[in-house]
Every structure is written in C-alpha cells, then in structure tokens.
Design a protein around this motif. Structure first.
Motif, PDB file in Angstrom:
ATOM      1  N   PRO A   1       0.874  -1.004  -0.127  1.00 26.62           N
ATOM      2  CA  PRO A   1      -0.030  -0.001  -0.117  1.00 26.62           C
ATOM      3  C   PRO A   1       0.902   1.304   0.100  1.00 26.62           C
ATOM      4  CG  PRO A   1       0.032  -1.009   2.106  1.00 26.62           C
ATOM      5  CD  PRO A   1       0.782  -1.950   1.118  1.00 26.62           C
ATOM      6  N   ALA A   2       1.250   1.779  -1.139  1.00 29.40           N
ATOM      7  CA  ALA A   2       2.031   2.898  -1.300  1.00 29.40           C
ATOM      8  C   ALA A   2       1.878   3.991  -0.632  1.00 29.40           C
ATOM      9  CB  ALA A   2       2.558   3.072  -2.879  1.00 29.40           C
ATOM     10  N   HIS A   3       0.375   4.478  -0.533  1.00 25.51           N
ATOM     11  CA  HIS A   3      -0.184   5.528  -0.394  1.00 25.51           C
ATOM     12  C   HIS A   3      -0.092   5.551   1.242  1.00 25.51           C
ATOM     13  CE1 HIS A   3      -3.313   2.794   0.365  1.00 25.51           C
ATOM     14  NE2 HIS A   3      -3.859   3.511   1.510  1.00 25.51           N
ATOM     15  N   TYR A   4       0.041   4.383   2.065  1.00 25.61           N
ATOM     16  CA  TYR A   4       0.295   4.252   3.410  1.00 25.61           C
ATOM     17  C   TYR A   4       1.956   4.265   3.653  1.00 25.61           C
ATOM     18  CZ  TYR A   4       0.976   2.303   8.018  1.00 25.61           C
ATOM     19  OH  TYR A   4       1.143   1.732   9.182  1.00 25.61           O
ATOM     20  N   LEU A   5       2.600   3.572   3.305  1.00 26.96           N
ATOM     21  CA  LEU A   5       4.044   3.117   3.628  1.00 26.96           C
ATOM     22  C   LEU A   5       4.828   4.432   3.141  1.00 26.96           C
ATOM     23  CD1 LEU A   5       4.561  -0.548   2.895  1.00 26.96           C
ATOM     24  CD2 LEU A   5       4.692   0.551   5.165  1.00 26.96           C
ATOM     25  N   ARG A   6       4.639   5.255   2.241  1.00 27.93           N
ATOM     26  CA  ARG A   6       5.379   6.462   1.939  1.00 27.93           C
ATOM     27  C   ARG A   6       5.935   7.317   3.071  1.00 27.93           C
ATOM     28  NH1 ARG A   6       1.782   7.281  -2.534  1.00 27.93           N
ATOM     29  NH2 ARG A   6       2.531   6.438  -4.390  1.00 27.93           N
ATOM     30  N   GLN A   7       4.941   7.468   3.759  1.00 31.31           N
ATOM     31  CA  GLN A   7       5.010   8.385   4.974  1.00 31.31           C
ATOM     32  C   GLN A   7       6.265   7.906   5.921  1.00 31.31           C
ATOM     33  OE1 GLN A   7       1.720   8.316   7.925  1.00 31.31           O
ATOM     34  NE2 GLN A   7       1.047   6.714   7.017  1.00 31.31           N
ATOM     35  N   PHE A   8       6.574   6.526   5.757  1.00 25.41           N
ATOM     36  CA  PHE A   8       7.481   5.957   6.643  1.00 25.41           C
ATOM     37  C   PHE A   8       8.918   5.813   5.728  1.00 25.41           C
ATOM     38  CE2 PHE A   8       3.794   4.612   8.154  1.00 25.41           C
ATOM     39  CZ  PHE A   8       3.520   5.324   9.466  1.00 25.41           C
ATOM     40  N   HIS A   9       8.786   6.220   4.435  1.00 26.74           N
ATOM     41  CA  HIS A   9      10.187   5.917   3.569  1.00 26.74           C
ATOM     42  C   HIS A   9      10.864   7.398   3.366  1.00 26.74           C
ATOM     43  CE1 HIS A   9      12.261   4.475   0.070  1.00 26.74           C
ATOM     44  NE2 HIS A   9      11.944   3.281   0.244  1.00 26.74           N
ATOM     45  N   ALA A  10      12.262   7.052   3.346  1.00 25.99           N
ATOM     46  CA  ALA A  10      12.993   8.459   3.468  1.00 25.99           C
ATOM     47  C   ALA A  10      13.061   9.169   2.051  1.00 25.99           C
ATOM     48  CB  ALA A  10      14.534   7.926   3.561  1.00 25.99           C
ATOM     49  N   ARG A  11      12.440   8.473   0.930  1.00 26.21           N
ATOM     50  CA  ARG A  11      12.669   9.036  -0.266  1.00 26.21           C
ATOM     51  C   ARG A  11      11.324   9.915  -0.556  1.00 26.21           C
ATOM     52  NH1 ARG A  11      12.044   5.889  -6.147  1.00 26.21           N
ATOM     53  NH2 ARG A  11      11.549   7.699  -7.362  1.00 26.21           N
ATOM     54  N   TYR A  12      10.238   9.847   0.282  1.00 23.02           N
ATOM     55  CA  TYR A  12       9.109  10.442   0.211  1.00 23.02           C
ATOM     56  C   TYR A  12       8.616  11.349   1.696  1.00 23.02           C
ATOM     57  CZ  TYR A  12       8.316   7.203  -3.458  1.00 23.02           C
ATOM     58  OH  TYR A  12       8.490   6.364  -4.601  1.00 23.02           O
ATOM     59  N   ALA A  13       8.990  10.928   2.676  1.00 21.24           N
ATOM     60  CA  ALA A  13       8.731  11.491   3.893  1.00 21.24           C
ATOM     61  C   ALA A  13       9.312  12.828   4.264  1.00 21.24           C
ATOM     62  CB  ALA A  13       8.635  10.604   5.115  1.00 21.24           C
ATOM     63  N   GLU A  14       8.832  13.568   4.859  1.00 21.47           N
ATOM     64  CA  GLU A  14       9.542  15.137   5.209  1.00 21.47           C
ATOM     65  C   GLU A  14      10.239  14.489   6.350  1.00 21.47           C
ATOM     66  OE1 GLU A  14       9.652  17.709   4.408  1.00 21.47           O
ATOM     67  OE2 GLU A  14       8.179  17.727   2.552  1.00 21.47           O
ATOM     68  N   PRO A  15      11.669  14.901   6.495  1.00 18.21           N
ATOM     69  CA  PRO A  15      12.523  14.564   7.595  1.00 18.21           C
ATOM     70  C   PRO A  15      11.976  14.837   8.961  1.00 18.21           C
ATOM     71  CG  PRO A  15      13.791  15.817   5.700  1.00 18.21           C
ATOM     72  CD  PRO A  15      12.230  15.813   5.425  1.00 18.21           C
ATOM     73  N   ALA A  16      11.297  15.862   9.332  1.00 18.75           N
ATOM     74  CA  ALA A  16      10.988  16.263  10.587  1.00 18.75           C
ATOM     75  C   ALA A  16       9.970  15.116  10.835  1.00 18.75           C
ATOM     76  CB  ALA A  16      10.272  17.368  10.640  1.00 18.75           C
ATOM     77  N   ALA A  17       8.963  14.857   9.817  1.00 18.57           N
ATOM     78  CA  ALA A  17       7.853  13.941  10.268  1.00 18.57           C
ATOM     79  C   ALA A  17       8.561  12.385  10.219  1.00 18.57           C
ATOM     80  CB  ALA A  17       6.767  14.026   9.005  1.00 18.57           C
ATOM     81  N   LEU A  18       9.537  12.096   9.612  1.00 21.59           N
ATOM     82  CA  LEU A  18      10.121  11.068   9.548  1.00 21.59           C
ATOM     83  C   LEU A  18      10.738  10.796  11.057  1.00 21.59           C
ATOM     84  CD1 LEU A  18      10.217   8.516   7.799  1.00 21.59           C
ATOM     85  CD2 LEU A  18      12.358   9.172   7.169  1.00 21.59           C
TER      86      LEU A  18
END
Length: 673
Positions: free
Chosen positions: A238-255
């Motif tokens: 589920p790309a729409h869910y896992l992007r928020q935990f992936h360094a390529r997509y997530a904002e550094p602060a949120a990660l």
C-alpha cells in the motif's frame, strides 16, 4: 466498570508483591538446581498473571474510552461503490452448504499474540490462488498472461480498493519494486531469489494504471507459484500508507517524529516494523485480505473484522466474507486442546494432534462442536534425514552408502507403527508425493518400505558391519553402530514412532537413541555436521503438479537437513558450503536445471518422474507414515467447512484453500451489506 478496574489494579499490585517476594526466596536446601527451577517456574506464573491483568486493565480502559479516544469510523459507501467493477464471483463451496448468510463471530485459540499470521492463512487471498483442484487461477488479479515462461503480465480488477478505500493500482507494484525490493537500505541483498533468473532481475514495466509486466531474459518457473503460497511473495505494497515512513517520500521532521514514536533508531527499522503484510499485526496498514486487524498489541484478545472493500462475492451478489469478525484468544499452547474440547473455539486445528482425538470426541458429546479428521498433507508424518555432510568421515561414508539407507528403511515396521500410533488410519510410505498427486506412481511410495529384517541384515553384512550373535554391529573402525537421532520439540506421536523404530533396528544390530533439542540448537547441530540423523516432517508440497517447484528434492538451501552444506553451496552461489561430490545427488541438481529451463509441461513432468524415482530408489530421506489425521474442531453452527480435507501448509494454507471467507454461521444476526 470503575469497580472492576480497581479490582484488577489490586490484582496487579498483589502479583508485583509476589514477584518481589519470590525474587528474594531462598534456594532449596535439597539442591540449587531443583530450588532455582521451582523459583523460576513460580515467578513465571506470577509474571503471566501480571501480564494478563495489565492487559485486562488496558481493555477495560479502552472499553470506557470517550468517543474522542476511539478512532472515528466514517460511514461506508454503498456496496456497489466498494466492490471492484469486476469482482471475483464464488459459485462453489467446499462444504456444500453455500451460499451462506452474513453475520456473526467465530473464536479461535492461539498460543501467542505473534500468531496474527494465522489470519493471513485463514483469509487466503493472493494475486493468483490455488483451487481445491490445485490449479492456479486469478484471484486478486482480474487476469494474467505468461509468454515463453518469462514474460508475465498482470491485470488488476477495475475499481479494486484497499481496506481503507484507497485505489489498488499499478503504483503499489512500482513502489514495491523500486522503493522496497531494490532499495539497498531496506534490502541490502536485493530482490528475493524468486525474482532472479541466473542472478539477473526482470525488467519491470507499468503498462497502465491497472497493468504491470515482469520480463526475464529466460524462463522463471518459480514466479507464478510464489504468488499463491501460504507465505506468498508479496510483490505489492500500500504505497499511499508506507510512503510516510520512507526516506524518499517523507518529510525529514515527520520521519524523525515517527521514529521517536515507535522507538526505533533509523527509518529502515521503522519501515520494516510497519510493513507487515504477512505478520498482519498492524491495524493501520491497509490490506486486501478478508479480515483486517483491529487490535493493537499487546493484547490477549486479537480482533479481526471483515474487509468492507473485499473483492469476492457469491453468485447472489453478497460480498464475502460471510463472517463479520474473527477473534483470536491467546492462551498457553498446552491448554488449547483442553479448551477446544470444552467448546471454547468455533474453529480449531493449530496445537491439536491426533492423540487429542479421543478427548475431543468425548467433549463433542457435551458441547456443541464436531470433530473432523482431515489428512495431513506432508510427504511423511515423520521422516529421517541421514546427514550426508557429517563431520565424522566413517559416519559420512556410511550415510552416503545407499545399501545402508535401504537397510534402515527395510528395518522399519511401518504397519506396526500405523496400527499402534495412528489406529490404522494412515498408510506406510516413503517421503514422497501423495497418491492424489497427478505425479504419483505406486513405486514412489512403496519401494524399500516392506518390513524385511532378513534383507536388511544381508545389506548390512555386505557393507562389512560385523556382528557377533545378537550383539550390536561394529563400524569399520571398531566402534559400536549406535545412531543418535535428533529432533526439535518432541511430541508423544514422535516418541512413540521412534521407540518402535529403535526396537526393530535393534533386531538388525543397530542401536538407536533419540534426543530432543531447542529448534535453534537443533538446526545449528545439523548445519555443523554434528547430527547423525535428523527428524522432521516430510516434503512440504506432497501434492505437486508438473509446474510446481521440485526444489525440496534437490540440494537448494542450508535448511535441507540431509545435505546442509551442499544446499548452502547452491544457495550462496558457491560462496559458502561445499559442492556435491556424490554422482547420484549431482544428477538431482542437473535435473533441477533441466526443469528450470523447460518451456513445456511434458518436459517438466518427465523431470519430476525421474526425481521421484531416484528418491524412492536411493532413500535420500526415509519416510515412515503418510496420510495421518489432523483433528479439526468445528462449531455445529459453522457451515461450509468440509468434513474431509487435506491439512497442508503448501499448497493449501491449511484452511485457506477451502475459502474460509465462505464459511458462515447458522442463526447469526444478519449484518449490513
């Protein structure tokens, strides 16, 4: 509720006090070992009580939580908007009680909260799936094509959605391939072996929003079947869910905030922790399975609810699964047969053994359940694996001598074992395919299995294993011929079988003793060449077709108990282990290569028959009994569960192949569409 919570808190305080008292208890004067064991056992009991009470407090707190504390559930769209435009229509039912009615809850028993993966098997939904005829058909996929055995085109169902309502598209495959499988931070070793042909990965293409294609330079016969396994090769996320935990997509602060919240040190651990397609314990992760997790761990009661966007319907247009909710109750594994026998499970097989059958059958007279007996699906209930890579050169040479392996087999009275242990319900057999496999021939199951101690004695004499009268035979170096058989996690059935084998081996001058080890130690000893003969279940896939993988019959991995070093050599592409130096085994390896290169079913079938004939003749592993029975406890209210079946990990996913999403409860309160 407040009074109940206060009572539970007092229980926790009492348990803590008991633990502290036990921590300072004196060691028994009768001996440190005995006293320490007693203290440890008592403390473990209190810790369990404490854990249970704390979980109940959490449950009570949750149950009285305000609406703001409970995740809001938005009203669902109408059914027509939740189904794919082309759903999968189920028109046949394994138990012949369908179609059914929606509603109700079934409860099952598990031995650990980590066994949430049970629901990945019960909710058997795969890109392509096995039917009860063992044919592969599109399931989550609308369709697929295979060209030249190397070009695979997958077409998704239009309008299919994840359990949270987000569209399931080609992007979910692209994300997995580019951002998970080929991300060196997440997967330092790259894609799994099923994605490589001669070490080379495929070319991946997104054809359109609903179509993806994998193309290899040569045939890949493992790829399609890998999608249908009990533990499948999940090639989408589920790309729409896992992007928020992936360094390529997530904002550094949120990660960083997510890493702090989940108490992990880097984003890779965060991603691995939440990307649990098989383990199935993350309530936030969208799913395509029939039931989705609703409980956050730790908990002693794991709740799974029906997926409102599930892709299957019955012929009347009713969305599956019929059952609204599945609850896994966590208890000690040792009490699961007892609880199942008092009606505390609506459907139960795990942790039940054939020797529980009499107790369960008696319980069914007083409680509303039935006990079915399915056949187990492995090649042998118990198989013996002589270690071809043993460190002792004398024993290594002995195990590689086909005369010795044949003698061991001939000196087993399988008929006696069947009658004494399995009440005559199983069948003597080599470790091979089942009679209902399209590849079965009687000689594969029967060769060298007739109890014939005279023939066994002649073979042992020919080898030069001398014997005086009824004494134990001697090895060429003069040592007594004493074989140590090792296993991991003995059961009453195993020990009964081994005792009977030891008795008949003693008749031909071989002394056998057995030892039980923890699983990790067991495997380490096998890998190190210290184990003489290992005990394990037989071949996993005993119902293959010609296009099924024959790797179980060939050195392929370090986990092959009879030749771990040869398996490791092939698994590591020659970087570790040892190359096979036995011509009969090298022939197996050559045959596997021939099967991998085959483009036609006839060529694959011919390879299979040569492999099976070689195993029957050479006795690379020694099977004992096949087709033993697995007790299945079924509530009398539960419908569509077949009375007879094959209880098999692969193919089958245990209950999965019989479509548990079509099981239904009689007299259940109807649920919403």
């Amino acid at each position: 509720m407040r009074r109940r919570t206060a009572t539970l808190k007092r229980c926790v305080a009492a348990a803590m006090a008991d633990i502290l008292r036990q921590g300072s208890a004196p060691i028994s004067a009768r001996g440190n070992q005995m006293g320490l064991t007693t203290v440890r056992q008592t403390r473990r009991q209190h810790v369990r009580s404490l854990t249970l009470a704390m979980a109940m407090i959490a449950s009570a707190a949750w149950s009285r939580a305000s609406p703001a504390q409970v995740r809001d559930v938005a009203p669902l769209p109408p059914l027509a908007q939740r189904l794919p435009a082309v759903p999968s229509v189920v028109s046949t039912f394994a138990g012949s009680d369908g179609p059914g009615r929606k509603g109700g809850t079934i409860e099952m028993l598990v031995g650990s909260e980590r066994e949430t993966r049970v629901m990945t098997l019960l909710g058997y939904a795969r890109l392509v799936a096995f039917g009860t005829d063992l044919a592969l058909r599109p399931d989550i996929l609308e369709s697929y094509t295979v060209e030249e055995g190397r070009r695979f085109t997958f077409r998704l169902r239009p309008g299919h959605r994840w359990s949270d309502g987000h569209p399931f598209t080609a992007e979910d495959f692209r994300f997995w391939w580019e951002d998970v499988a080929n991300n060196r931070d997440l997967n330092p070793n790259g894609p799994s072996v099923e994605m490589l042909v001669e070490g080379r990965p495929p070319v991946f293409d997104v054809v359109d929003d609903r179509t993806v294609r994998f193309t290899w330079h040569a045939p890949n016969p493992y790829f399609l079947e890998a999608q249908a396994r009990a533990l499948p090769l999940f090639i989408y996320r589920p790309a729409h869910y896992l992007r928020q935990f992936h360094a390529r997509y997530a904002e550094p602060a949120a990660l960083q905030a997510a890493m702090k919240r989940f108490q992990v040190q880097d984003w890779m651990r965060l991603h691995h922790r939440l990307d649990q397609m098989y383990v199935n314990d993350n309530p936030d992760m969208p799913s395509l399975l029939a039931w989705i997790p609703k409980t956050r761990l730790p908990s002693m009661r794991l709740i799974f609810e029906r997926n409102p966007y599930y892709h299957r319907i019955d012929a009347q247009g009713v969305q599956l699964p019929y059952i609204d909710r599945v609850i896994l109750n966590v208890v000690s594994p040792s009490v699961i047969p007892l609880k199942a026998g008092t009606g505390e499970a609506g459907l139960q097989a795990i942790y039940l053994r054939f020797d529980n059958y009499t107790y369960l059958k008696k319980g069914s007279k007083n409680f509303p359940f039935e006990v079915y007996l399915w056949e187990t699906g492995t090649g042998s209930e118990l198989a013996l694996y002589p270690n071809f890579n043993h460190v002792d050169p004398v024993l290594r040479a002995l195990f590689r001598d086909v005369r010795f392996r044949r003698a061991l087999s001939l000196a087993i009275d399988r008929e006696e074992i069947n009658e004494a242990v399995f009440l005559g319900l199983a069948r003597p057999s080599n470790n091979t395919v089942r009679p209902d496999s399209a590849l079965y021939r009687p000689e594969y199951g029967e060769k060298w299995t007739t109890f014939d101690p005279q023939h066994a004695n002649r073979l042992l004499d020919d080898i030069g294993l001398t014997r005086r009268g009824r004494d134990i035979r001697r090895l060429p170096n003069g040592r007594p011929l004493e074989l140590i058989v090792e296993m991991a996690g003995d059961t009453k059935e195993q020990t009964d079988i081994l005792n009977l084998i030891a008795s008949t081996w003693r008749q031909v001058g071989i002394k056998m003793v057995y030892r039980n080890h923890a699983r990790d130690l067991f495997r380490k000893r096998v890998f190190a060449g210290q184990t003489m003969i290992a005990v394990w279940a037989g071949v996993e896939n005993a119902m293959p077709t010609s296009n099924s993988s024959p790797r179980e019959f060939v050195p392929a991995t370090q986990g092959d108990l009879q030749w771990p070093q040869w398996g490791l050599y092939r698994e590591s592409n020659g970087k570790a282990g040892e190359p096979s130096d036995l011509p009969e085994v090298q022939r197996l390896i050559d045959l596997l290569g021939k099967w991998e290169r085959a483009t036609g079913e006839a060529d694959q079938r011919a390879v299979w028959h040569e492999l099976l004939a070689a195993h029957a003749d050479q006795q690379f592993t020694i099977g004992v009994i096949a087709g033993s029975r697995q007790p299945i406890v079924v509530s009398r209210r539960l419908r569509n569960v077949p009375r007879t079946g094959i209880y098999s990990w692969h193919p089958g996913a245990y209950f999965g192949i019989y479509r548990p999403d079509t099981f239904w409860l009689q007299d259940a309160a109807p649920s919403k569409p």
